[in-house]
Design a protein around this motif. Structure first.
Motif, short mmCIF file in Angstrom:
data_model
loop_
_atom_site.label_atom_id
_atom_site.label_comp_id
_atom_site.label_asym_id
_atom_site.label_seq_id
_atom_site.Cartn_x
_atom_site.Cartn_y
_atom_site.Cartn_z
N ASN A 28 0.81 -1.22 0.00
CA ASN A 28 0.00 0.00 0.00
C ASN A 28 0.84 1.27 0.00
OD1 ASN A 28 -2.75 -1.30 0.36
ND2 ASN A 28 -1.63 -2.16 2.10
N LEU A 29 2.16 1.08 -0.11
CA LEU A 29 3.07 2.21 -0.22
C LEU A 29 3.75 2.19 -1.58
CD1 LEU A 29 4.87 2.15 3.28
CD2 LEU A 29 2.72 3.29 2.64
N GLN A 30 4.01 3.38 -2.11
CA GLN A 30 4.69 3.50 -3.39
C GLN A 30 6.03 4.20 -3.16
OE1 GLN A 30 2.50 5.65 -6.41
NE2 GLN A 30 4.27 5.77 -7.78
N PHE A 31 7.10 3.43 -3.23
CA PHE A 31 8.43 4.02 -3.05
C PHE A 31 8.74 4.96 -4.22
CE2 PHE A 31 12.97 3.88 -4.18
CZ PHE A 31 13.47 4.57 -3.07
N CYS A 32 9.11 6.20 -3.88
CA CYS A 32 9.36 7.19 -4.93
C CYS A 32 10.76 7.78 -4.91
CB CYS A 32 8.35 8.34 -4.83
SG CYS A 32 6.65 7.85 -5.21
N GLY A 33 11.48 7.61 -3.79
CA GLY A 33 12.81 8.20 -3.77
C GLY A 33 13.38 8.30 -2.38
N LEU A 34 14.46 9.10 -2.26
CA LEU A 34 15.21 9.25 -1.01
C LEU A 34 15.22 10.70 -0.58
CD1 LEU A 34 18.31 7.08 -2.00
CD2 LEU A 34 16.28 6.30 -0.76
N MET A 35 15.26 10.92 0.73
CA MET A 35 15.29 12.28 1.27
C MET A 35 16.41 12.41 2.29
SD MET A 35 14.34 14.21 4.21
CE MET A 35 12.73 14.19 5.01
N THR A 36 17.02 13.59 2.35
CA THR A 36 17.99 13.86 3.41
C THR A 36 17.92 15.31 3.83
OG1 THR A 36 20.26 13.46 4.14
CG2 THR A 36 20.00 14.56 2.01
N ILE A 37 18.42 15.56 5.03
CA ILE A 37 18.56 16.93 5.54
C ILE A 37 20.05 17.13 5.80
CG2 ILE A 37 18.01 18.52 7.42
CD1 ILE A 37 15.45 16.85 7.87
N GLY A 38 20.64 18.09 5.12
CA GLY A 38 22.07 18.36 5.31
C GLY A 38 22.33 19.03 6.65
N MET A 39 23.59 19.21 6.99
CA MET A 39 23.94 19.87 8.25
C MET A 39 23.49 21.33 8.23
SD MET A 39 27.67 18.27 9.20
CE MET A 39 27.63 18.78 10.92
N LEU A 40 23.01 21.81 9.37
CA LEU A 40 22.45 23.14 9.44
C LEU A 40 23.45 24.24 9.12
CD1 LEU A 40 20.13 22.85 12.58
CD2 LEU A 40 19.48 22.82 10.16
N ASP A 41 24.74 23.99 9.41
CA ASP A 41 25.74 25.03 9.10
C ASP A 41 26.32 24.88 7.70
OD1 ASP A 41 27.34 22.82 9.33
OD2 ASP A 41 28.56 23.59 10.99
N TYR A 42 25.78 23.90 6.95
CA TYR A 42 26.16 23.69 5.54
C TYR A 42 27.61 23.30 5.33
CZ TYR A 42 21.78 26.24 5.09
OH TYR A 42 20.48 26.66 5.23
N THR A 43 28.35 22.95 6.41
CA THR A 43 29.77 22.66 6.26
C THR A 43 30.01 21.40 5.44
OG1 THR A 43 29.71 21.53 8.40
CG2 THR A 43 30.50 23.81 8.38
N SER A 44 29.07 20.47 5.51
CA SER A 44 29.28 19.22 4.76
C SER A 44 28.18 18.96 3.75
CB SER A 44 29.37 18.03 5.74
OG SER A 44 28.12 17.80 6.35
N THR A 45 27.49 20.03 3.34
CA THR A 45 26.35 19.87 2.43
C THR A 45 26.70 19.11 1.16
OG1 THR A 45 25.15 21.78 3.29
CG2 THR A 45 24.65 21.11 1.05
N PRO A 46 27.77 19.46 0.43
CA PRO A 46 28.07 18.71 -0.80
C PRO A 46 28.28 17.22 -0.54
CG PRO A 46 29.33 20.75 -0.72
CD PRO A 46 28.72 20.58 0.63
N GLU A 47 28.97 16.91 0.57
CA GLU A 47 29.20 15.50 0.92
C GLU A 47 27.89 14.80 1.24
OE1 GLU A 47 30.85 18.06 2.11
OE2 GLU A 47 32.98 17.76 1.67
N ASN A 48 27.00 15.50 1.97
CA ASN A 48 25.70 14.92 2.31
C ASN A 48 24.91 14.60 1.04
OD1 ASN A 48 25.21 17.22 5.12
ND2 ASN A 48 26.43 15.36 4.96
N PHE A 49 24.90 15.53 0.11
CA PHE A 49 24.14 15.33 -1.12
C PHE A 49 24.76 14.23 -1.98
CE2 PHE A 49 22.52 20.02 -1.09
CZ PHE A 49 21.72 19.72 -0.01
N LYS A 50 26.09 14.17 -1.99
CA LYS A 50 26.78 13.12 -2.75
C LYS A 50 26.47 11.75 -2.16
CE LYS A 50 31.26 12.26 -4.96
NZ LYS A 50 31.36 10.82 -4.76
N THR A 51 26.41 11.68 -0.83
CA THR A 51 26.08 10.42 -0.16
C THR A 51 24.69 9.95 -0.57
OG1 THR A 51 27.47 10.91 1.76
CG2 THR A 51 25.70 9.32 2.09
N LEU A 52 23.73 10.88 -0.64
CA LEU A 52 22.37 10.50 -1.02
C LEU A 52 22.34 10.03 -2.47
CD1 LEU A 52 19.59 10.42 0.40
CD2 LEU A 52 18.99 12.45 -0.93
N ALA A 53 23.08 10.70 -3.34
CA ALA A 53 23.15 10.28 -4.75
C ALA A 53 23.76 8.88 -4.86
CB ALA A 53 23.96 11.28 -5.56
#
Length: 266
Positions: A185-210
């Protein structure tokens, strides 16, 4: 004399009311204007990433904001809105048009699943499925209500912060398999993440999700286009789009700073 004073007072009141109305009208357009600016920035970021802007969903996150402000953004043509708290979305949704596609993006407790699904019939997606337990609760609740399958994102904790919700990247594939194969009854559509609030590791966070997406798609035998990436908020949505995001969650840039009620002292 009294009549003249009364008339003068009335004129002053009317003038003050008119000024207040003009000020309110000017304020009423702020969110719609901000939305147009965001649309333009999304289009530019999409072009930089070699994509079309209509391939990216802008989720207007309206937590703590009044229904009137959400309605203004709706009247500007927007239809995708997100809320973080069950009580808020259950209160707001019935007061707004049914063609809104609501996303629940906050941490969801098992005992709040039924109130969420019954209170928001036009709930389009839950972006924060982060363990088997909540997936199973959602699956059963959807079946019991008899509504169409619910779209979900699996939330991944890409920053490794203990304070953040989300499955560890190493467990992502197994959870996605459970949702896709064990929750009809669920339809998997993708992945979600929240990066670090100070954005220090944002590119790494997004790369990890990819990277998680690549592993998930390989395990399920699906194309990467079939697995969305929900990443990027007000402070980093352009970078997120450039790194492949298909769903950006934008709150304060559209609605202004959030106003939380002050805690009353005991």
């Amino acid at each position: 004399m009294n009549n003249q004073e009364t008339n003068g007072e009335r004129e002053e009141k009317e003038e003050a009311a008119e000024q207040s109305s003009m000020a309110a009208s000017a304020m009423d357009g702020v969110a719609a204007t901000a939305l147009r600016s965001v649309l333009h920035r999304v289009q530019q970021a999409a072009e930089r990433s070699g994509r079309r802007s209509d391939q990216i969903r802008i989720l207007a996150v309206s937590k703590t904001k009044p229904v009137s402000l959400i309605r203004e953004v709706y009247d500007a043509g927007h239809r995708f809105f997100g809320e973080n708290y069950v009580q808020e979305i259950v209160e707001k949704a019935p007061q707004l048009p049914e063609d809104i596609e609501w996303h629940f993006i906050g941490n969801l407790q098992s005992n709040k699943v039924k109130p969420l699904l019954t209170g928001v019939p036009n709930l389009d997606m839950v972006e924060s499925v982060d363990d088997v337990k909540i997936a199973n609760h959602l699956d059963r609740a959807v079946a019991n209500i008899g509504r169409k399958p619910l779209k979900v994102f699996v939330q991944v904790n890409t920053s490794g912060e203990v304070s953040k919700y989300g499955i560890d990247p190493s467990g992502c594939v197994e959870l996605v398999k459970h949702v896709s194969l064990g929750c009809p009854n669920l339809q998997f559509c993708g992945l979600m993440t929240i990066g670090m609030l100070d954005y220090t590791s944002t590119p790494e966070n997004f790369k990890t999700l990819a990277n998680c997406r690549s592993e998930v798609c390989k395990a399920l035998g699906i194309a990467e286009e079939q697995c969305e990436l929900s990443m990027g908020m007000s402070g980093d949505f352009e970078l997120a789009i450039e790194m492949g995001s298909t769903n950006v969650r934008i709150g304060s840039t559209i609605f202004g700073a959030r106003e939380y009620p002050k805690k009353q002292s005991n």
